[in-house]
Design a protein around this motif. Structure first.
Motif, short mmCIF file in Angstrom:
data_model
loop_
_atom_site.label_atom_id
_atom_site.label_comp_id
_atom_site.label_asym_id
_atom_site.label_seq_id
_atom_site.Cartn_x
_atom_site.Cartn_y
_atom_site.Cartn_z
N SER A 254 -22.75 -17.66 44.64
CA SER A 254 -22.11 -18.12 45.88
C SER A 254 -23.10 -19.02 46.63
N GLY A 255 -22.74 -20.09 47.01
CA GLY A 255 -23.87 -20.98 48.10
C GLY A 255 -23.91 -20.31 49.49
N ASN A 256 -23.01 -19.33 49.65
CA ASN A 256 -22.91 -18.47 50.98
C ASN A 256 -23.94 -17.36 50.94
N ILE A 257 -24.35 -17.06 49.50
CA ILE A 257 -25.32 -15.82 49.18
C ILE A 257 -26.64 -16.22 48.78
N LEU A 258 -26.44 -17.19 47.79
CA LEU A 258 -27.79 -17.85 47.07
C LEU A 258 -27.75 -19.31 47.04
N THR A 259 -28.89 -20.05 47.53
CA THR A 259 -28.77 -21.41 47.01
C THR A 259 -28.89 -21.70 45.62
N PHE A 260 -28.60 -22.90 45.32
CA PHE A 260 -28.42 -23.16 43.81
C PHE A 260 -29.61 -22.86 43.17
N LYS A 261 -30.64 -23.44 43.72
CA LYS A 261 -31.99 -22.96 43.11
C LYS A 261 -32.39 -21.67 43.10
N GLU A 262 -31.93 -20.71 43.89
CA GLU A 262 -32.15 -19.50 43.54
C GLU A 262 -31.40 -18.74 42.64
N GLN A 263 -30.09 -19.41 42.49
CA GLN A 263 -29.11 -19.03 41.14
C GLN A 263 -29.91 -19.22 39.86
N TYR B 222 -32.69 -18.38 34.77
CA TYR B 222 -34.03 -18.62 33.85
C TYR B 222 -34.81 -17.64 33.49
N ASN B 223 -34.83 -16.56 34.31
CA ASN B 223 -35.53 -15.34 34.15
C ASN B 223 -34.36 -14.11 33.62
N THR B 224 -33.31 -14.55 32.96
CA THR B 224 -32.46 -13.67 32.09
C THR B 224 -32.46 -13.72 30.63
N ASP B 225 -32.46 -12.54 30.04
CA ASP B 225 -32.26 -12.47 28.45
C ASP B 225 -30.85 -12.45 28.26
N ILE B 226 -30.00 -11.62 28.87
CA ILE B 226 -28.67 -11.55 28.54
C ILE B 226 -27.72 -11.94 29.76
N PHE B 227 -27.02 -12.70 29.74
CA PHE B 227 -26.19 -13.31 30.91
C PHE B 227 -24.82 -12.96 30.50
N ILE B 228 -23.99 -12.20 31.42
CA ILE B 228 -22.78 -11.66 31.19
C ILE B 228 -21.84 -12.07 32.26
N GLY B 229 -20.55 -12.38 31.73
CA GLY B 229 -19.82 -12.83 32.60
C GLY B 229 -18.38 -13.26 32.29
N MET B 230 -17.18 -13.16 33.14
CA MET B 230 -15.86 -13.62 32.45
C MET B 230 -15.62 -15.18 32.43
N HIS B 231 -14.83 -15.55 31.59
CA HIS B 231 -14.60 -16.80 31.45
C HIS B 231 -14.62 -17.60 32.80
N GLY B 232 -15.25 -18.88 33.10
CA GLY B 232 -15.23 -19.37 34.30
C GLY B 232 -16.45 -20.43 34.52
N ALA B 233 -16.20 -21.19 35.48
CA ALA B 233 -17.33 -22.19 35.62
C ALA B 233 -18.99 -21.64 35.80
N GLY B 234 -18.96 -20.50 36.25
CA GLY B 234 -20.34 -19.95 36.82
C GLY B 234 -21.06 -19.84 35.29
N LEU B 235 -20.24 -19.61 34.13
CA LEU B 235 -21.12 -19.56 32.90
C LEU B 235 -21.70 -20.96 32.34
N THR B 236 -21.68 -21.82 33.18
CA THR B 236 -22.32 -23.34 32.81
C THR B 236 -23.79 -23.13 33.10
N HIS B 237 -24.07 -21.74 33.85
CA HIS B 237 -25.60 -21.52 33.92
C HIS B 237 -26.41 -21.28 32.61
N LEU B 238 -25.46 -21.27 31.60
CA LEU B 238 -25.96 -20.85 30.19
C LEU B 238 -26.86 -22.12 30.07
N LEU B 239 -26.98 -23.35 30.59
CA LEU B 239 -27.59 -24.46 30.43
C LEU B 239 -29.25 -24.31 30.98
#
Length: 499
Positions: free
Chosen positions: A375-384, A389-406
């Motif tokens: 959330s932008g209230n917690i982390l800037t997008f660059k911080e997100q 980019y430093n993740t090996d396994i990214f886990i989450g429910m269906h939702g727009a946040g999974l676009t981070h897979l890019l």
């Protein structure tokens, strides 16, 4: 930032006009892996490294070849046909198709004339010495967004030989975010340029009609298409120049939690229609890029062939944005597999036993587990994306946040806990990006809080919350970890043995 001046070559073409190379500044602040492709494109030496859309680019020399480990399909009788279909649908083959379609809609006769070139259906256009009249906006008493009547007859045009019948024939995708038909149907010829312009914009200007800026999946379709359009335009030395203006085709001041992404494309503030309210403006160079809701477009409506993955276009986009935003990978000295669990801060699709699952992961010594709320209230997008980019396994429910897979590294795994009956959305995006995708398989090992309550459609899998079987969850994470260990460069064999 690295700048290079090319002096030896005689000249090269920038958009529609010849640029002499005398001290031409080349902004080469691009990912190091992209530099030889860009230089080869400029100097026309494309024999060994080419993006894939150049006329003399052989298949074995293009930036990246997709892989199709999956079974064949009736769409493609051979494996090569399967690869080529994927390449044309979601890779630089798509860019090549757009480039081959570009044709004059308004043709210059003299050196200082205007010009307008477009692809089929007016999906992408570029113009030189184009006049746009923004006087209508003075009379608009409501905000402008997704409207097709911003311009009227004669409020966009240029001094050139106008092929009106050709343009009219391509105005067949008349929709706000599918093409530039709503605006260019009003194109007309003018007697003089710049004529009565109140303002002349000399830097290249990209005009964007953007999708929902609050949703990462939709807004990143804008950014991906902007990057693809830079390749379609392929303006030589200035191909990825940040000295461009971006005009958002709405009257709202641009705001988004993902706005930092524009720093990868421009050094200037983002304009909107109110920037030029009531003025007649002449643009020396404009680009009307590929749009987020095109029929058979990128990536929102891509008809992706089964069994293939690893688009060079999507990889290059990821690298370009990460490099331009100065996002780096940090060494993981403890050798553990880094797991990021994306926690939703919303009403629906929450994981009711989230803490139980995360605790179970932390009980495994080979995992380094981080729970995040993007959330932008917690982390800037660059911080997100630094975390992603430093993740090996990214886990989450269906939702727009999974676009981070890019922005996951190539060896990483996206674990979509449950796709909520939207099977292809993130699975296909993961295939395009070239990261492994897994999701829940045993529907008897999770439970829904209720049947879901869509505002209009009754019971719906996206409008409820879920609990997941802990043992099945750990088993799927172990499957993802096996993939990471196999593909991550430098993974510790000692840790592999321990696992």
């Amino acid at each position: 930032m690295l700048y290079l001046k090319i002096i030896a070559i005689p000249c090269f073409v920038l958009s529609n006009h010849v640029v002499r190379p005398d001290a031409v500044p080349m902004d080469l602040n691009v990912h190091p892996e992209h530099l030889p492709y860009m230089l080869n494109s400029i100097t026309k030496h494309n024999k060994t490294r080419c993006w894939g859309y150049e006329n003399d680019c052989d298949t074995e020399h293009r930036y990246l070849d997709p892989v199709c480990p999956g079974p064949g399909t009736s769409w493609a009788p051979t494996k090569r046909d399967q690869i080529d279909a994927f390449y044309d649908q979601g890779d630089f083959g798509y860019v090549k198709q757009q480039r081959e379609e570009i044709t004059y809609m308004c043709e210059p006769i003299n050196q200082d004339d205007s010009s307008l070139e477009c692809t089929n259906h007016l999906k992408f256009c570029r113009g030189h010495n184009i006049m746009i009249n923004f006087e209508n906006i003075l009379n608009q008493n409501h905000p402008i967004r997704y409207q097709m009547d911003v311009l009227t007859n004669g409020q966009i045009g240029g001094k050139c030989k106008f092929h009106k019948e050709k343009l009219d024939a391509q105005c067949d995708h008349l929709s706000p975010l599918q093409s530039w038909s709503p605006e260019l149907r009003f194109f007309t010829t003018i007697d003089q340029y710049p004529g009565k312009c109140d303002l002349i914009i000399t830097e290249p200007t990209v005009i964007m009609k953007i999708d929902a800026t609050v949703n990462m999946y939709h807004h990143f379709c804008d950014f991906l298409n902007l990057y693809a359009s830079q390749h379609v335009n392929s303006s030589g030395a200035s191909m990825f120049s940040k000295n461009i203006n971006i005009l958002v085709w709405e009257s709202f001041a641009y705001e988004s939690a993902f706005s930092e992404t524009f720093q990868a494309f421009t050094m200037h503030p983002i304009w909107n229609l109110n920037t030029f309210r009531g003025q007649v403006v002449c643009f020396n160079d404009i680009i009307l890029p590929l749009l987020p809701r095109m029929i058979f477009g990128l990536y929102y409506n891509t008809p992706l062939i089964d069994g293939c993955e690893n688009s060079g276009l999507f990889k290059a986009f990821s690298q370009h944005v990460l490099y331009r935003l100065n996002i780096v990978q940090k060494p993981n000295d403890n050798g553990k597999i880094r797991i990021t669990f994306l926690s939703r801060n919303t009403k629906y699709r929450n994981v009711l036993n989230e803490n139980e699952l995360i605790t179970a992961l932390k009980n495994h010594s080979q995992y380094e587990v981080k729970k995040v709320v993007y959330s932008g209230n917690i982390l800037t997008f660059k911080e997100q994306i630094q975390i992603t980019y430093n993740t090996d396994i990214f886990i989450g429910m269906h939702g727009a946040g999974l676009t981070h897979l890019l922005f996951l590294p190539e060896w990483a795994v996206l674990f979509e806990l449950y796709n909520c009956e939207d099977e292809h959305c993130y699975k296909d995006l993961a295939r395009l990006r070239g990261v492994k995708y897994i999701t829940w398989r045993d529907i008897n090992k999770f439970s829904m809080q209720d049947k879901g309550h869509h505002p209009d459609q009754g019971a719906h899998a996206k409008f409820t919350n879920y609990s997941f079987d802990k043992d099945e969850f750990i088993s799927l994470v172990e499957e993802a970890a096996t993939h990471v260990k196999k593909h991550k460069h430098g993974y510790s064999p000692k840790l592999h043995d321990e696992f």
